[in-house]
Design a protein around this motif. Structure first.
Motif, mmCIF file in Angstrom:
data_model
loop_
_atom_site.group_PDB
_atom_site.id
_atom_site.type_symbol
_atom_site.label_atom_id
_atom_site.label_comp_id
_atom_site.label_asym_id
_atom_site.label_seq_id
_atom_site.Cartn_x
_atom_site.Cartn_y
_atom_site.Cartn_z
ATOM 1 N N THR A 61 0.895 -1.470 0.059
ATOM 2 C CA THR A 61 0.030 -0.069 -0.081
ATOM 3 C C THR A 61 0.782 1.282 0.082
ATOM 4 O O THR A 61 0.429 2.356 -0.181
ATOM 5 C CB THR A 61 -1.200 0.000 1.186
ATOM 6 O OG1 THR A 61 -0.264 -0.008 2.424
ATOM 7 C CG2 THR A 61 -2.058 -0.975 1.153
ATOM 8 N N HIS A 66 -2.976 2.107 -5.495
ATOM 9 C CA HIS A 66 -4.005 1.691 -5.394
ATOM 10 C C HIS A 66 -3.762 0.072 -5.426
ATOM 11 O O HIS A 66 -3.459 -0.416 -6.471
ATOM 12 C CB HIS A 66 -4.979 2.003 -6.755
ATOM 13 C CG HIS A 66 -6.425 1.628 -6.449
ATOM 14 N ND1 HIS A 66 -7.267 2.213 -5.110
ATOM 15 C CD2 HIS A 66 -7.399 0.688 -6.969
ATOM 16 C CE1 HIS A 66 -8.604 1.630 -5.341
ATOM 17 N NE2 HIS A 66 -8.489 0.726 -6.389
ATOM 18 N N CYS A 100 -5.584 -8.873 5.050
ATOM 19 C CA CYS A 100 -6.086 -8.259 3.776
ATOM 20 C C CYS A 100 -6.275 -6.835 4.297
ATOM 21 O O CYS A 100 -6.356 -5.952 3.239
ATOM 22 C CB CYS A 100 -7.481 -9.086 3.843
ATOM 23 S SG CYS A 100 -7.628 -10.594 2.848
ATOM 24 N N ARG A 101 -6.657 -6.546 5.556
ATOM 25 C CA ARG A 101 -6.553 -5.274 5.943
ATOM 26 C C ARG A 101 -5.538 -4.483 5.811
ATOM 27 O O ARG A 101 -5.214 -3.274 5.348
ATOM 28 C CB ARG A 101 -7.305 -5.136 7.271
ATOM 29 C CG ARG A 101 -7.490 -3.807 7.851
ATOM 30 C CD ARG A 101 -7.841 -3.847 9.361
ATOM 31 N NE ARG A 101 -8.968 -4.261 9.398
ATOM 32 C CZ ARG A 101 -10.370 -3.732 9.579
ATOM 33 N NH1 ARG A 101 -10.174 -2.262 9.231
ATOM 34 N NH2 ARG A 101 -11.481 -4.359 9.650
ATOM 35 N N CYS A 104 -4.250 -4.117 1.483
ATOM 36 C CA CYS A 104 -5.169 -3.692 0.324
ATOM 37 C C CYS A 104 -5.688 -2.380 0.750
ATOM 38 O O CYS A 104 -6.336 -2.311 1.808
ATOM 39 C CB CYS A 104 -6.373 -4.801 0.169
ATOM 40 S SG CYS A 104 -5.603 -6.479 -0.189
ATOM 41 N N HIS A 105 -6.226 -1.698 -0.431
ATOM 42 C CA HIS A 105 -6.909 -0.570 -0.277
ATOM 43 C C HIS A 105 -8.409 -0.929 -0.523
ATOM 44 O O HIS A 105 -9.295 -0.373 -0.025
ATOM 45 C CB HIS A 105 -6.512 0.566 -1.359
ATOM 46 C CG HIS A 105 -5.245 1.092 -1.080
ATOM 47 N ND1 HIS A 105 -4.015 1.078 -2.041
ATOM 48 C CD2 HIS A 105 -4.653 1.822 -0.140
ATOM 49 C CE1 HIS A 105 -3.267 1.433 -1.507
ATOM 50 N NE2 HIS A 105 -3.546 2.359 -0.380
ATOM 51 N N ARG A 106 -8.626 -1.962 -1.319
ATOM 52 C CA ARG A 106 -9.926 -2.514 -1.742
ATOM 53 C C ARG A 106 -9.997 -3.840 -1.494
ATOM 54 O O ARG A 106 -8.779 -4.548 -2.320
ATOM 55 C CB ARG A 106 -10.416 -1.826 -3.058
ATOM 56 C CG ARG A 106 -11.875 -1.971 -3.516
ATOM 57 C CD ARG A 106 -12.945 -1.159 -2.431
ATOM 58 N NE ARG A 106 -13.983 -1.014 -3.093
ATOM 59 C CZ ARG A 106 -15.070 -0.465 -2.362
ATOM 60 N NH1 ARG A 106 -14.966 -0.307 -1.157
ATOM 61 N NH2 ARG A 106 -16.181 -0.545 -2.926
ATOM 62 N N LEU A 107 -10.993 -4.589 -1.223
ATOM 63 C CA LEU A 107 -11.213 -6.004 -1.153
ATOM 64 C C LEU A 107 -12.264 -6.464 -1.962
ATOM 65 O O LEU A 107 -13.331 -5.994 -1.505
ATOM 66 C CB LEU A 107 -11.188 -6.338 0.074
ATOM 67 C CG LEU A 107 -10.670 -7.767 0.589
ATOM 68 C CD1 LEU A 107 -9.342 -8.081 0.386
ATOM 69 C CD2 LEU A 107 -10.783 -8.239 2.276
ATOM 70 N N ALA A 118 -12.437 -6.820 6.303
ATOM 71 C CA ALA A 118 -12.289 -5.402 6.439
ATOM 72 C C ALA A 118 -13.396 -4.637 5.874
ATOM 73 O O ALA A 118 -13.725 -4.267 4.473
ATOM 74 C CB ALA A 118 -11.142 -4.813 5.791
ATOM 75 N N GLU A 120 -15.044 -1.920 5.820
ATOM 76 C CA GLU A 120 -14.853 -0.577 5.112
ATOM 77 C C GLU A 120 -14.268 -0.685 3.773
ATOM 78 O O GLU A 120 -14.203 0.243 2.928
ATOM 79 C CB GLU A 120 -14.348 0.484 5.954
ATOM 80 C CG GLU A 120 -12.782 0.464 6.180
ATOM 81 C CD GLU A 120 -12.402 -1.007 6.993
ATOM 82 O OE1 GLU A 120 -11.071 -0.976 7.217
ATOM 83 O OE2 GLU A 120 -13.018 -1.657 7.420
ATOM 84 N N LYS A 121 -13.636 -1.792 3.454
ATOM 85 C CA LYS A 121 -12.917 -1.871 2.098
ATOM 86 C C LYS A 121 -13.520 -2.922 1.259
ATOM 87 O O LYS A 121 -13.101 -2.976 -0.108
ATOM 88 C CB LYS A 121 -11.394 -2.427 2.750
ATOM 89 C CG LYS A 121 -10.451 -1.182 3.235
ATOM 90 C CD LYS A 121 -9.091 -1.936 3.524
ATOM 91 C CE LYS A 121 -8.227 -0.881 4.000
ATOM 92 N NZ LYS A 121 -6.781 -1.454 4.592
ATOM 93 N N GLU A 122 -14.233 -3.831 1.577
ATOM 94 C CA GLU A 122 -14.875 -4.964 1.095
ATOM 95 C C GLU A 122 -16.032 -4.864 0.136
ATOM 96 O O GLU A 122 -17.107 -4.001 0.687
ATOM 97 C CB GLU A 122 -14.748 -6.152 1.863
ATOM 98 C CG GLU A 122 -15.767 -6.256 3.000
ATOM 99 C CD GLU A 122 -15.596 -7.185 3.755
ATOM 100 O OE1 GLU A 122 -16.547 -8.076 4.460
ATOM 101 O OE2 GLU A 122 -14.171 -7.606 4.246
#
Length: 279
Positions: A61, A66, A100-101, A104-107, A118, A120-122
């Motif tokens: 990250t 991204h 994963c948290r 990654c920025h997005r999951l 996570a 808020e990301k997935e």
């Protein structure tokens, strides 16, 4: 590296095989292998697995603006069937969420059968596909049926030809399939032959159990799924440990009927008329 072929550059990174778990783990700092001027967007397949043995170095990250992680293996389900599952399974779940948290920025989770990593990301989205071969085969079968609706394999009066293809693991639901076939035989006198394709550590045990239960279940070993395009009409997948089963997508692309459990891992396929979800 292997050079550049049609815009695709393939690089290898160091890894080691844990034979006890039949798994590969990356070693060293993979991010260091990627030039800074190429560090734009990165997609990590199985970000949890990729980072279990994370070497010191620049994080994903921080190097990439991204980072998208795609989660498509239910390691928690597998850990529940391994030794010391009461400790191993929740530890695996926590470790996967942590990786994963952190990286990654997005999951993207391929289905809702996976727990939360996570929130808020997935998001849940199918981003997988199948080889063009399976789509081409499906078109060929449809043309074949148009010329001969009473086809010996795919016609409405044809004897059902049923198969399973996948890794031979008890966690794939093979035991449940055997119990269902035995129940159909003893309760309704319905004897169904299921051809089993694939290899794996539980294959020999599965062969012995099927023979003991006197099931019509031949085990044929590994094969390319596309090779079964014109030999079988019905694909059965009893697994509850999948995230999104690729062989189901392949079978549907080939125009086969599919029987599987009603389960969150199969929700994506339920809109297809050739699919039968069993509760």
């Amino acid at each position: 590296g292997m050079g550049d072929v049609g815009g695709l550059s393939v690089e290898f990174y160091p890894a080691w095989q844990e034979r006890a778990e039949n798994s590969l783990y990356s070693m060293g700092d993979i991010t260091a292998l990627i030039p800074v001027d190429e560090a734009d967007i990165v997609v990590l397949e199985e970000p949890e697995h990729l980072n279990w043995y994370r070497a010191p170095g620049e994080s994903w990250t921080s190097k990439f603006p991204h980072v998208v992680g795609i989660v498509h293996t239910n390691y928690f389900a597998y850990a529940q069937e391994q030794p010391a599952a009461l400790i191993r399974a929740p530890s695996m779940k926590l470790l996967c969420a942590w990786m994963c948290r952190a990286h990654c920025h997005r999951l993207i989770k391929l289905s809702g059968t996976l727990g939360s990593f996570a929130p808020e990301k997935e998001l849940v989205e199918n981003v997988n596909g199948v080889r063009q071969t399976f789509l081409t085969v499906g078109d060929t079968i449809r043309q074949r049926m148009a010329h001969n609706p009473n086809d010996d394999i795919f016609g409405p009066e044809a004897s059902p030809t049923v198969y399973f293809i996948g890794k031979m693991l008890w966690s794939k639901g093979i035991g449940s399939l055997m119990e269902l076939l035995d129940y159909a035989s003893t309760s309704a006198g319905l004897n169904v032959k299921v051809d089993m394709y694939g290899g794996g550590p539980d294959k020999d045990d599965a062969v012995r159990r099927s023979r003991k239960m006197q099931l019509d279940m031949p085990f044929h070993g590994p094969i390319d799924h596309a090779a079964l395009a014109e030999t079988h009409k019905i694909f059965v997948n009893p697994s509850l440990s999948e995230v999104l089963c690729t062989t189901v997508a392949e079978a549907l692309a080939m125009g086969k009927f599919v029987v599987l459990p009603s389960h969150p891992s199969n929700d994506f396929f339920c809109a297809v008329s050739e699919l039968f979800a069993v509760r």
